[in-house]
Design a protein around this motif. Structure first.
Motif, PDB file in Angstrom:
ATOM      1  N   GLY A 104       0.819  -1.216   0.000  1.00  0.00           N
ATOM      2  CA  GLY A 104       0.000   0.000   0.000  1.00  0.00           C
ATOM      3  C   GLY A 104       0.851   1.263   0.000  1.00  0.00           C
ATOM      4  N   VAL A 105       1.909   1.257   0.806  1.00  0.00           N
ATOM      5  CA  VAL A 105       2.810   2.409   0.862  1.00  0.00           C
ATOM      6  C   VAL A 105       3.550   2.543  -0.461  1.00  0.00           C
ATOM      7  CG1 VAL A 105       4.833   3.397   2.015  1.00  0.00           C
ATOM      8  CG2 VAL A 105       3.036   2.322   3.371  1.00  0.00           C
ATOM      9  N   TYR A 106       3.975   1.420  -1.025  1.00  0.00           N
ATOM     10  CA  TYR A 106       4.671   1.438  -2.313  1.00  0.00           C
ATOM     11  C   TYR A 106       3.773   2.018  -3.407  1.00  0.00           C
ATOM     12  CZ  TYR A 106       6.661  -0.233  -6.686  1.00  0.00           C
ATOM     13  OH  TYR A 106       7.144  -0.307  -7.969  1.00  0.00           O
ATOM     14  N   LYS A 107       2.533   1.563  -3.444  1.00  0.00           N
ATOM     15  CA  LYS A 107       1.599   2.012  -4.482  1.00  0.00           C
ATOM     16  C   LYS A 107       1.201   3.476  -4.314  1.00  0.00           C
ATOM     17  CE  LYS A 107      -0.199  -2.480  -5.748  1.00  0.00           C
ATOM     18  NZ  LYS A 107      -1.250  -3.468  -5.569  1.00  0.00           N
ATOM     19  N   SER A 108       1.367   4.023  -3.121  1.00  0.00           N
ATOM     20  CA  SER A 108       1.058   5.450  -2.929  1.00  0.00           C
ATOM     21  C   SER A 108       2.046   6.318  -3.699  1.00  0.00           C
ATOM     22  CB  SER A 108       1.080   5.815  -1.437  1.00  0.00           C
ATOM     23  OG  SER A 108       2.414   5.859  -0.952  1.00  0.00           O
TER      24      SER A 108
END
Length: 186
Positions: A104-108
């Motif tokens: 999720g953090v990566y995709k942000s």
């Protein structure tokens, strides 16, 4: 007394030249970087002239050590505390696992400097990153529900993850501690 002066100089130098952190890893044309470097050197020299017994050579050494220290901080610490904090938030508030939270953090896509590291962890094995995350969040107990306090604890733990190289300012601080311990200074 001179040791205090040198520590004060190093601390003031660090504080006044923090603006340079935005330029450490940006590919700039040599002429632009030379202007930034010269502006920083001018500020360092100007700060140094306000202290007794600090000559140009010492000011220059302090400035170059500051750049090395800043490069290390930006390369190693920048955004890592925020990434671990966002992962912690997703894990604790949305009951997600580490891998899903990291994804999720990566995709942000909010951390361009760290994107390759996160992608590598997601594509291969994220256990090393998870281990560092666990180390950085072990101080956050059930009583810590304040996000600001949790972020502060994570940021402090990130700084302790890796031994930082020692610079002149660290040598000076150590000498002051020794002088204080043996009663030479109050």
């Amino acid at each position: 007394m001179r040791l205090r002066t040198n520590v004060s100089y190093c601390e003031e130098l660090s504080e006044k030249l923090k603006w340079m952190e935005d330029f450490v890893f940006i590919k700039l044309p040599p002429l632009v970087w030379q202007r930034i470097f010269t502006r920083g050197a001018y500020q360092a020299t100007k700060i140094a002239t306000g202290f007794s017994k600090i000559n140009w050579s010492l000011a220059s050494t302090g400035y170059h050590e500051f750049l090395d220290d800043l490069s290390f901080d930006v390369g190693w610490f920048k955004d890592l505390d925020d990434i671990y904090f966002k992962i912690w938030q997703l894990m604790t508030k949305q009951n997600m696992g580490f891998r899903d939270s990291l994804d999720g953090v990566y995709k942000s896509n909010n951390y361009p400097l760290r994107q390759p590291r996160m992608k590598y962890a997601l594509d291969t094995d994220c256990s090393k990153m998870e281990k560092k995350f666990c180390t950085c969040t072990e101080g956050i107990t059930g009583e810590v529900m304040d996000d600001e306090k949790a972020h502060e604890l994570i940021a402090e733990a990130v700084k302790n993850l890796r031994e930082k190289p020692k610079f002149y300012v660290h040598y000076i601080r150590r000498k002051i501690d020794i002088a204080r311990d043996i009663g030479l200074i109050p």
